[in-house]
Scaffold this motif. Structure first.
Motif, PDB file in Angstrom:
ATOM      1  N   TRP A 143       0.821  -1.209   0.000  1.00  0.00           N
ATOM      2  CA  TRP A 143       0.000   0.000   0.000  1.00  0.00           C
ATOM      3  C   TRP A 143       0.858   1.263   0.000  1.00  0.00           C
ATOM      4  CZ3 TRP A 143      -0.869   3.963   3.646  1.00  0.00           C
ATOM      5  CH2 TRP A 143      -0.238   3.826   4.893  1.00  0.00           C
ATOM      6  N   ARG A 379      -8.061   0.283   6.202  1.00  0.00           N
ATOM      7  CA  ARG A 379      -7.925   0.951   4.915  1.00  0.00           C
ATOM      8  C   ARG A 379      -8.539   2.346   4.943  1.00  0.00           C
ATOM      9  NH1 ARG A 379     -10.290  -4.086   1.566  1.00  0.00           N
ATOM     10  NH2 ARG A 379     -11.691  -3.960   3.382  1.00  0.00           N
ATOM     11  N   HIS A 383      -6.094   5.347   4.129  1.00  0.00           N
ATOM     12  CA  HIS A 383      -6.482   6.157   2.972  1.00  0.00           C
ATOM     13  C   HIS A 383      -6.621   7.619   3.361  1.00  0.00           C
ATOM     14  CE1 HIS A 383      -9.267   7.856  -0.070  1.00  0.00           C
ATOM     15  NE2 HIS A 383      -8.685   7.021  -0.891  1.00  0.00           N
ATOM     16  N   THR A 387      -4.286  10.540   1.699  1.00  0.00           N
ATOM     17  CA  THR A 387      -4.891  11.557   0.838  1.00  0.00           C
ATOM     18  C   THR A 387      -4.917  12.928   1.499  1.00  0.00           C
ATOM     19  OG1 THR A 387      -7.107  10.891   1.593  1.00  0.00           O
ATOM     20  CG2 THR A 387      -6.274   9.900  -0.440  1.00  0.00           C
ATOM     21  N   LEU A 398      -5.259   3.054  -4.153  1.00  0.00           N
ATOM     22  CA  LEU A 398      -4.382   2.698  -3.043  1.00  0.00           C
ATOM     23  C   LEU A 398      -4.717   1.325  -2.472  1.00  0.00           C
ATOM     24  CD1 LEU A 398      -4.155   6.088  -1.111  1.00  0.00           C
ATOM     25  CD2 LEU A 398      -2.752   5.248  -3.011  1.00  0.00           C
TER      26      LEU A 398
END
Length: 413
Positions: A143, A379, A383, A387, A398
């Motif tokens: 990731w 996640r 994330h 971001t 991702l």
């Protein structure tokens, strides 16, 4: 005598390379990027007990599930007991160095975070978390490798993605490329009498036709060494009175801080700490787990102090493959569980708060009747950090097979 074999066997530097040089090495000769945001990922390998790290003392079922390893409720002014955060949660007393970060709103906590996959295998769960694809073993990249690929490529340096580790972690695999360094001090080629001839000799070792793990990247590796030497990163001593613990995590974070302060273009850093698999004699306020948490908290605190104002550009994200069972076992330890606690600290963090829904510890609230339930998919957390902090496009792939849904956690400004 400096030989090609000696360089390959020294173990001081591992450069992740595909069959052709990674894209991130295309512009080594340019100046480092201007100061930018940095993400530091810290993996607690072995499944840390989130219920002891961040104690839910306000949950009526907590103490009864752990007759010998539950931490006592916080007592005002008593630093030997759990350190109250909000009347319901408390930090383990060994994490006292992190309390000022909480009080200054630079530390946020997600107390029931983890993977939707139900495995209790360390190997599988770590692989799923580092690849970002729970339940899928065939994912080729990690990731953080995909995060790196989502960053602008202009003026990238070899130090854009770095792991302080003996080998490249699963998280950083990918086309964007990354460095795995055992030590910054050992990254440079050193001889008793450095000379231009020695440098030319190094470059000649990796001429045309090299066929080994550094295939096609020898000259770029040499340029990275020169860049590190020119920046003087290894000469930077801890600032602002920072005192790192002597363990591996402390040493790794000290060197990551050197890279941040040297402005060599670092954007993603990774390190890890093992020893969290506490099946036997876990302890409560003191003991095996407390000792690990003491090093963990001291290292994170020293890192923040060392960077000082530079922490405005840095976010540290901690993670573990899963948590521990709610009830203690017959060996006064804990077995493999499900959800755990993850920490986010640094610049832009809306700290002094816990995020995500607390599922509760009553028997009917437990996952499979024994574990803390996951209410925040890892996640979603990762994330949001990638971001919001690194400004990776929200549409970047991702986490294959997953899309953010619902409201974000909102832990980053």
């Amino acid at each position: 005598m400096l030989t090609r074999r000696a360089l390959l066997q020294c173990g001081a530097c591992a450069l992740a390379a595909a069959a052709a040089p990674p894209r991130f090495l295309a512009r080594v000769a340019g100046a480092a990027e201007a100061r930018g945001k940095v993400l530091v990922a810290v993996f607690q390998r072995g499944a840390v007990d989130g219920l002891s790290m961040v104690v839910p003392h306000g949950d009526a079922a907590y103490t009864g599930a752990r007759p010998s390893i539950a931490l006592a409720r916080p007592r005002r002014g008593d630093t030997a007991t759990a350190l109250d955060l909000d009347g319901f949660f408390a930090l383990h007393p060994a994490l006292a160095p992190l309390l000022p970060l909480w009080e200054s709103r630079a530390l946020a906590i997600v107390p029931a975070c983890g993977s939707p996959d139900t495995t209790r295998s360390h190997f599988d769960a770590q692989d799923y978390m580092e690849s970002g694809t729970p339940g899928v073993k065939s994912t080729p990249d990690g990731w953080l490798g995909r995060v790196a690929a989502g960053l602008p490529s202009e003026r990238a340096t070899p130090f854009r993605s770095v792991a302080l580790a003996t080998q490249l972690p699963r998280s950083l695999r990918g086309d964007a490329g990354a460095l795995a360094l055992r030590s910054l001090d050992r990254f440079e080629v050193r001889t008793p009498t450095p000379s231009a001839q020695t440098q030319r000799g190094f470059e000649s070792l990796y001429g045309d036709g090299v066929r080994d793990l550094l295939h096609g990247t020898g000259r770029e590796t040499f340029e990275a060494m020169k860049m590190l030497r020119s920046a003087g990163a290894t000469k930077l001593t801890p600032a602002n009175g920072a005192d790192y613990p002597r363990g591996r995590l402390g040493e790794s974070l000290r060197q990551i801080a050197q890279l941040v302060r040297a402005d060599v273009g670092l954007r993603i850093a990774f390190t890890d700490m093992d020893g969290w698999d506490t099946h036997v004699a876990q302890g409560a306020e003191q003991g095996q787990l407390a000792n690990r948490l003491r090093d963990f908290g001291a290292a994170l605190s020293a890192f923040a102090r060392d960077l000082g104002d530079r922490m405005a550009d840095v976010v540290v994200l901690t993670m573990s493959e899963f948590g521990r069972a709610v009830a203690e076992n017959g060996n006064r330890g804990t077995d493999h569980g499900h959800a755990t606690a993850m920490l986010v600290l640094g610049g832009g963090v809306r700290g002094g708060r816990l995020y995500g829904r607390w599922p509760g510890l009553a028997p009917e609230q437990l996952f499979e009747g024994r574990d803390l339930a996951v209410t925040t998919d890892f996640r979603a957390l990762f994330h949001e950090v990638a971001t919001r902090h690194l400004a990776v496009p929200a549409a970047a792939p991702l986490f294959p097979g997953w899309q953010p849904g619902g409201s974000p956690l909102g832990l980053l400004g």
